[in-house]
Design a protein around this motif. Structure first.
Motif, PDB file in Angstrom:
ATOM      1  N   TYR A 124       3.611  14.301   8.095  1.00  0.00           N
ATOM      2  CA  TYR A 124       3.323  13.294   6.475  1.00  0.00           C
ATOM      3  C   TYR A 124       3.700  12.256   7.523  1.00  0.00           C
ATOM      4  N   MET A 125       3.211  11.225   6.850  1.00  0.00           N
ATOM      5  CA  MET A 125       2.778   9.924   6.971  1.00  0.00           C
ATOM      6  C   MET A 125       4.202   8.374   6.920  1.00  0.00           C
ATOM      7  N   GLU A 126       4.718   8.577   7.949  1.00  0.00           N
ATOM      8  CA  GLU A 126       6.000   7.258   8.369  1.00  0.00           C
ATOM      9  C   GLU A 126       5.940   6.027   7.456  1.00  0.00           C
ATOM     10  N   GLY A 127       4.429   5.532   7.670  1.00  0.00           N
ATOM     11  CA  GLY A 127       4.529   4.157   8.098  1.00  0.00           C
ATOM     12  C   GLY A 127       3.113   4.714   8.906  1.00  0.00           C
ATOM     13  N   VAL A 128       2.944   2.329   7.923  1.00  0.00           N
ATOM     14  CA  VAL A 128       1.712   2.798   7.427  1.00  0.00           C
ATOM     15  C   VAL A 128       1.136   1.109   8.895  1.00  0.00           C
ATOM     16  N   GLU A 129      -0.151   1.087   9.717  1.00  0.00           N
ATOM     17  CA  GLU A 129       0.102  -0.683  10.306  1.00  0.00           C
ATOM     18  C   GLU A 129      -1.587  -0.829   9.791  1.00  0.00           C
ATOM     19  N   LEU A 130      -1.775  -2.199   9.690  1.00  0.00           N
ATOM     20  CA  LEU A 130      -2.615  -2.567   8.812  1.00  0.00           C
ATOM     21  C   LEU A 130      -3.161  -4.090   8.944  1.00  0.00           C
ATOM     22  N   ASN A 131      -4.133  -4.498   8.936  1.00  0.00           N
ATOM     23  CA  ASN A 131      -4.383  -5.712   9.173  1.00  0.00           C
ATOM     24  C   ASN A 131      -3.637  -6.421   7.603  1.00  0.00           C
ATOM     25  N   LEU A 132      -2.925  -7.688   7.826  1.00  0.00           N
ATOM     26  CA  LEU A 132      -2.784  -7.947   7.009  1.00  0.00           C
ATOM     27  C   LEU A 132      -2.153  -9.239   7.087  1.00  0.00           C
ATOM     28  N   SER A 133      -2.935 -10.790   6.547  1.00  0.00           N
ATOM     29  CA  SER A 133      -2.939 -12.078   6.826  1.00  0.00           C
ATOM     30  C   SER A 133      -1.415 -12.455   5.957  1.00  0.00           C
ATOM     31  N   LYS A 134      -0.918 -13.561   6.068  1.00  0.00           N
ATOM     32  CA  LYS A 134       0.412 -14.512   5.159  1.00  0.00           C
ATOM     33  C   LYS A 134      -0.370 -13.970   3.524  1.00  0.00           C
ATOM     34  N   LYS A 135      -1.727 -14.478   3.083  1.00  0.00           N
ATOM     35  CA  LYS A 135      -2.338 -15.421   2.077  1.00  0.00           C
ATOM     36  C   LYS A 135      -2.635 -13.819   1.269  1.00  0.00           C
ATOM     37  N   GLU A 136      -3.019 -12.703   2.414  1.00  0.00           N
ATOM     38  CA  GLU A 136      -2.804 -11.886   1.708  1.00  0.00           C
ATOM     39  C   GLU A 136      -2.298 -10.594   1.394  1.00  0.00           C
ATOM     40  N   PHE A 137      -0.732 -10.879   2.380  1.00  0.00           N
ATOM     41  CA  PHE A 137       0.776  -9.933   1.582  1.00  0.00           C
ATOM     42  C   PHE A 137       0.711 -11.094   0.436  1.00  0.00           C
ATOM     43  N   LEU A 138       1.010 -12.383   0.509  1.00  0.00           N
ATOM     44  CA  LEU A 138       1.214 -13.350  -0.654  1.00  0.00           C
ATOM     45  C   LEU A 138       0.533 -12.776  -1.991  1.00  0.00           C
ATOM     46  N   THR A 139      -0.588 -12.412  -1.575  1.00  0.00           N
ATOM     47  CA  THR A 139      -1.596 -12.398  -3.063  1.00  0.00           C
ATOM     48  C   THR A 139      -1.042 -11.042  -3.409  1.00  0.00           C
ATOM     49  N   LEU A 140      -1.079  -9.737  -2.654  1.00  0.00           N
ATOM     50  CA  LEU A 140      -0.509  -8.406  -2.970  1.00  0.00           C
ATOM     51  C   LEU A 140       0.622  -8.219  -4.256  1.00  0.00           C
ATOM     52  N   ILE A 141       1.914  -9.116  -3.269  1.00  0.00           N
ATOM     53  CA  ILE A 141       2.633  -9.004  -4.232  1.00  0.00           C
ATOM     54  C   ILE A 141       2.630  -9.551  -5.825  1.00  0.00           C
ATOM     55  N   ASN A 142       2.640 -10.648  -5.743  1.00  0.00           N
ATOM     56  CA  ASN A 142       1.832 -12.188  -6.853  1.00  0.00           C
ATOM     57  C   ASN A 142       1.255 -11.243  -7.965  1.00  0.00           C
ATOM     58  N   GLU A 143       0.018  -9.771  -7.522  1.00  0.00           N
ATOM     59  CA  GLU A 143      -0.630  -8.856  -8.117  1.00  0.00           C
ATOM     60  C   GLU A 143      -0.479  -8.070  -8.577  1.00  0.00           C
ATOM     61  N   ASN A 144       1.481  -7.724  -8.201  1.00  0.00           N
ATOM     62  CA  ASN A 144       1.786  -6.154  -8.583  1.00  0.00           C
ATOM     63  C   ASN A 144       1.222  -5.096  -7.574  1.00  0.00           C
ATOM     64  N   ALA A 145       0.831  -5.732  -6.660  1.00  0.00           N
ATOM     65  CA  ALA A 145      -0.029  -4.268  -5.476  1.00  0.00           C
ATOM     66  C   ALA A 145       0.876  -2.710  -5.402  1.00  0.00           C
ATOM     67  N   PHE A 146       1.791  -3.193  -5.255  1.00  0.00           N
ATOM     68  CA  PHE A 146       2.750  -2.313  -5.023  1.00  0.00           C
ATOM     69  C   PHE A 146       3.581  -1.788  -5.762  1.00  0.00           C
ATOM     70  N   GLN A 147       3.618  -0.605  -6.648  1.00  0.00           N
ATOM     71  CA  GLN A 147       3.795  -0.175  -8.143  1.00  0.00           C
ATOM     72  C   GLN A 147       3.727   1.232  -7.388  1.00  0.00           C
ATOM     73  N   ILE A 148       4.958   1.901  -8.972  1.00  0.00           N
ATOM     74  CA  ILE A 148       4.964   3.494  -8.286  1.00  0.00           C
ATOM     75  C   ILE A 148       4.810   3.920 -10.264  1.00  0.00           C
ATOM     76  N   PHE A 149       3.907   4.505 -10.120  1.00  0.00           N
ATOM     77  CA  PHE A 149       3.732   5.582 -11.264  1.00  0.00           C
ATOM     78  C   PHE A 149       4.049   6.696 -11.444  1.00  0.00           C
ATOM     79  N   LYS A 150       5.495   7.204 -12.283  1.00  0.00           N
ATOM     80  CA  LYS A 150       5.658   8.796 -12.336  1.00  0.00           C
ATOM     81  C   LYS A 150       4.805   9.581 -13.293  1.00  0.00           C
ATOM     82  N   CYS A 151       3.752  10.489 -12.314  1.00  0.00           N
ATOM     83  CA  CYS A 151       2.573  11.226 -12.969  1.00  0.00           C
ATOM     84  C   CYS A 151       2.741  12.801 -13.276  1.00  0.00           C
TER      85      CYS A 151
END
Length: 197
Positions: free
Chosen positions: A93-120
């Motif tokens: 089971y995956m505990e964590g993800v290491e990734l290439n992430l710039s400040k600009k990309e991080f802020l963009t992901l947050i502002n665009e609601n990239a981190f979401q949860i869907f129940k299905c």
């Protein structure tokens, strides 16, 4: 959910499971004390949107589900190589993800609601989907779903870049509340370790 971005090194880490290790918890506390995210965003306004929309189970059905586990695909079968080193527990089971992430990309992901949860509902079972990118990149039909183990109760959604066969984690699918608690995943704890003093 704890996500850190070290802007100087363009490195990010997504803790998919709660931090229980004492050394990691001490590091997390240190990072919290050096969090510069409030320079760019109102931290109090950040949330992880939650949706009970059953269409997302249908979107998953458009992707190929691998017959081998994520660990097998990234090591033995060499279907892809990891962007960096993603952490798996002893059961795969995956505990964590290491990734290439710039400040600009991080802020963009947050502002665009990239981190979401869907129940299905998917394959007649209740799951949650945690997205780690904007929806069109997560639910792309060319992505591949890899189970973490033979129980098929948690999966990674992987985009495989063709040129170098690099696998990028775009989301996880899980029914394992014990491993991926909803209360943890739905609470944003985003940390920007900025190189600007």
């Amino acid at each position: 959910m704890i996500i850190t971005c070290a802007s100087k090194n363009r490195m990010g880490y997504i803790h998919l499971m709660p931090v229980n290790n004492n050394n990691l918890h001490a590091l997390y506390e240190e990072h919290l004390n050096n969090n510069h995210l409030s320079k760019y965003l109102n931290i109090e306004s950040i949330n992880i949107p939650i949706s009970s929309d059953f269409q997302y189970g249908d979107l998953l059905n458009k992707m190929r589900i691998s017959n081998i586990t994520y660990k097998q695909a990234s090591s033995d079968a060499k279907e892809f190589i990891e962007e960096y080193q993603n952490d798996l527990d002893i059961n795969g089971y995956m505990e964590g993800v290491e990734l290439n992430l710039s400040k600009k990309e991080f802020l963009t992901l947050i502002n665009e609601n990239a981190f979401q949860i869907f129940k299905c509902s998917w394959h007649s079972k209740d799951f949650i989907i945690l997205t780690l990118d904007i929806s069109k990149n997560v639910f792309h039909e060319n992505n591949i779903i890899y189970p973490f183990c033979n129980e098929k109760d948690a999966f990674a959604i992987v985009k495989i870049e063709k040129k170098y066969k690099t696998g990028f984690i775009k989301g996880i699918i899980t029914s394992r509340e014990d491993l991926y608690p909803f209360s943890y995943l739905s609470k944003p704890e985003f940390i920007l370790l900025d190189d600007v003093k």
